[in-house]
Design an enzyme around this catalytic site. Structure first.
Site, mmCIF file in Angstrom:
data_model
loop_
_atom_site.group_PDB
_atom_site.id
_atom_site.type_symbol
_atom_site.label_atom_id
_atom_site.label_comp_id
_atom_site.label_asym_id
_atom_site.label_seq_id
_atom_site.Cartn_x
_atom_site.Cartn_y
_atom_site.Cartn_z
ATOM 1 N N CYS A 15 2.180 7.855 10.120
ATOM 2 C CA CYS A 15 2.095 8.329 8.732
ATOM 3 C C CYS A 15 3.238 9.269 8.361
ATOM 4 O O CYS A 15 3.141 10.016 7.383
ATOM 5 C CB CYS A 15 0.748 8.990 8.461
ATOM 6 S SG CYS A 15 -0.665 7.904 8.777
ATOM 7 N N GLY B 147 -4.550 4.270 3.269
ATOM 8 C CA GLY B 147 -3.468 3.739 2.459
ATOM 9 C C GLY B 147 -4.034 2.684 1.528
ATOM 10 O O GLY B 147 -4.713 1.758 1.979
ATOM 11 N N ALA C 198 -6.717 7.315 9.121
ATOM 12 C CA ALA C 198 -5.592 7.213 8.193
ATOM 13 C C ALA C 198 -6.003 6.363 6.999
ATOM 14 O O ALA C 198 -6.899 5.511 7.100
ATOM 15 C CB ALA C 198 -4.382 6.594 8.891
ATOM 16 N N ALA D 194 -8.485 3.374 8.288
ATOM 17 C CA ALA D 194 -8.587 2.994 9.698
ATOM 18 C C ALA D 194 -9.038 4.205 10.496
ATOM 19 O O ALA D 194 -8.506 5.309 10.324
ATOM 20 C CB ALA D 194 -7.244 2.486 10.219
ATOM 21 N N THR E 296 1.952 2.941 10.169
ATOM 22 C CA THR E 296 0.816 3.237 11.023
ATOM 23 C C THR E 296 0.555 2.046 11.938
ATOM 24 O O THR E 296 1.205 1.005 11.819
ATOM 25 C CB THR E 296 -0.450 3.595 10.218
ATOM 26 O OG1 THR E 296 -1.427 4.166 11.103
ATOM 27 C CG2 THR E 296 -1.051 2.373 9.533
ATOM 28 N N TYR E 297 -0.385 2.227 12.844
ATOM 29 C CA TYR E 297 -0.728 1.185 13.820
ATOM 30 C C TYR E 297 -2.173 0.763 13.638
ATOM 31 O O TYR E 297 -3.046 1.590 13.375
ATOM 32 C CB TYR E 297 -0.526 1.712 15.247
ATOM 33 C CG TYR E 297 -1.114 0.824 16.314
ATOM 34 C CD1 TYR E 297 -0.427 -0.302 16.759
ATOM 35 C CD2 TYR E 297 -2.369 1.089 16.867
ATOM 36 C CE1 TYR E 297 -0.980 -1.147 17.720
ATOM 37 C CE2 TYR E 297 -2.923 0.260 17.833
ATOM 38 C CZ TYR E 297 -2.227 -0.853 18.251
ATOM 39 O OH TYR E 297 -2.772 -1.679 19.205
ATOM 40 N N HIS E 298 -2.427 -0.543 13.782
ATOM 41 C CA HIS E 298 -3.792 -1.069 13.833
ATOM 42 C C HIS E 298 -3.933 -1.925 15.076
ATOM 43 O O HIS E 298 -2.993 -2.644 15.458
ATOM 44 C CB HIS E 298 -4.098 -1.930 12.601
ATOM 45 C CG HIS E 298 -3.997 -1.210 11.309
ATOM 46 N ND1 HIS E 298 -4.763 -0.117 11.017
ATOM 47 C CD2 HIS E 298 -3.202 -1.422 10.227
ATOM 48 C CE1 HIS E 298 -4.457 0.317 9.797
ATOM 49 N NE2 HIS E 298 -3.512 -0.460 9.307
ATOM 50 N N GLU F 219 3.163 5.882 4.916
ATOM 51 C CA GLU F 219 4.201 5.524 5.873
ATOM 52 C C GLU F 219 3.636 4.581 6.949
ATOM 53 O O GLU F 219 2.513 4.098 6.835
ATOM 54 C CB GLU F 219 4.777 6.800 6.507
ATOM 55 C CG GLU F 219 5.622 7.644 5.553
ATOM 56 C CD GLU F 219 6.944 6.990 5.183
ATOM 57 O OE1 GLU F 219 7.334 5.991 5.840
ATOM 58 O OE2 GLU F 219 7.590 7.455 4.234
ATOM 59 N N ARG G 38 0.859 -1.187 0.000
ATOM 60 C CA ARG G 38 0.000 0.000 0.000
ATOM 61 C C ARG G 38 0.885 1.223 0.000
ATOM 62 O O ARG G 38 2.096 1.144 0.239
ATOM 63 C CB ARG G 38 -0.911 0.028 1.238
ATOM 64 C CG ARG G 38 -0.171 0.109 2.559
ATOM 65 C CD ARG G 38 -1.022 0.698 3.670
ATOM 66 N NE ARG G 38 -0.378 0.663 4.969
ATOM 67 C CZ ARG G 38 0.544 1.537 5.397
ATOM 68 N NH1 ARG G 38 0.943 2.525 4.606
ATOM 69 N NH2 ARG G 38 1.074 1.433 6.608
#
Length: 206
Positions: A154, A122, A120, A135, A56-58, A54, A51
């Protein structure tokens, strides 16, 4: 893989991930500010995926949505249009949830409320079929200890991350499941589609 002429309907997958940090194809690992081995030993995966964008967190408390649609067949063959449409989905969902002041910023992908980034984005597009998605931080656990503080989200230095429930007037707030209903409604509105429930974490677009 879906061809541009396929009659296969699109899909909208909505879920909560186990804790994971994802990097795009060209993401810079310098935006991971904590030791990678320490992050992994704490129970969070670090995965590079196909994707844009930058790191990111999930994780729990966050709603992740993956639209799988054919832009060329069903909409407009324009990635910039698609990104703005996804932002509009979140802005509309937030308004339905009781947050009317969400906005986008020029030259930065995302959705913001009172200076904090709450969503965010992507994506990956192949033969105009879209993958990955968005997300939205819903509950306080989505930005708690062991989440975004380990990275520069990001790649945006000095910017804050927020979550939906801190901006709602009611004390109870929304669960991820409750907010997913608003996101589904907003997706139908923005993309002029009907989302048909197939199972708990997947829907079909017709």
């Amino acid at each position: 893989e879906e061809s541009p002429t396929s009659a296969t309907p699109g899909a909208l997958i909505m879920l909560q991930h186990a804790p994971v940090y994802t990097l795009g194809t060209a993401s810079d690992e310098a935006f991971i500010t904590e030791d990678i081995d320490k992050i992994k030993s704490s129970g969070s995966d670090i995965v590079r995926i196909e994707r844009g964008g930058e790191v990111t967190y999930h994780g729990p408390g966050q709603l992740t949505a993956y639209p799988i649609i054919n832009l060329k067949r069903d909409y407009i063959a324009d990635i910039h249009w698609y990104m703005r449409a996804l932002e509009e989905v979140v802005i509309t969902a937030l308004e339905l949830a009781g947050i009317p002041n969400a906005y986008r910023e020029d030259d930065v992908t995302g959705v913001w409320v009172e200076g904090k980034k709450v969503a965010a984005f992507g994506v990956k597009v192949r033969r105009w079929v879209c993958m990955h998605g968005l997300a939205v931080n819903v509950e306080s656990s989505s930005i708690g200890t062991g989440t975004f503080e380990r990275i520069v989200p990001c790649g945006l230095e000095g910017r804050s991350v927020g979550y939906i429930n801190e901006f709602l007037a009611n004390d109870r707030g929304l669960s991820v499941s409750e907010f997913s209903v608003f996101l589904k409604q907003a997706f139908e509105q923005v993309f002029s589609s009907k989302v048909v429930n197939m199972c708990a974490d997947e829907t079909t677009i017709v």
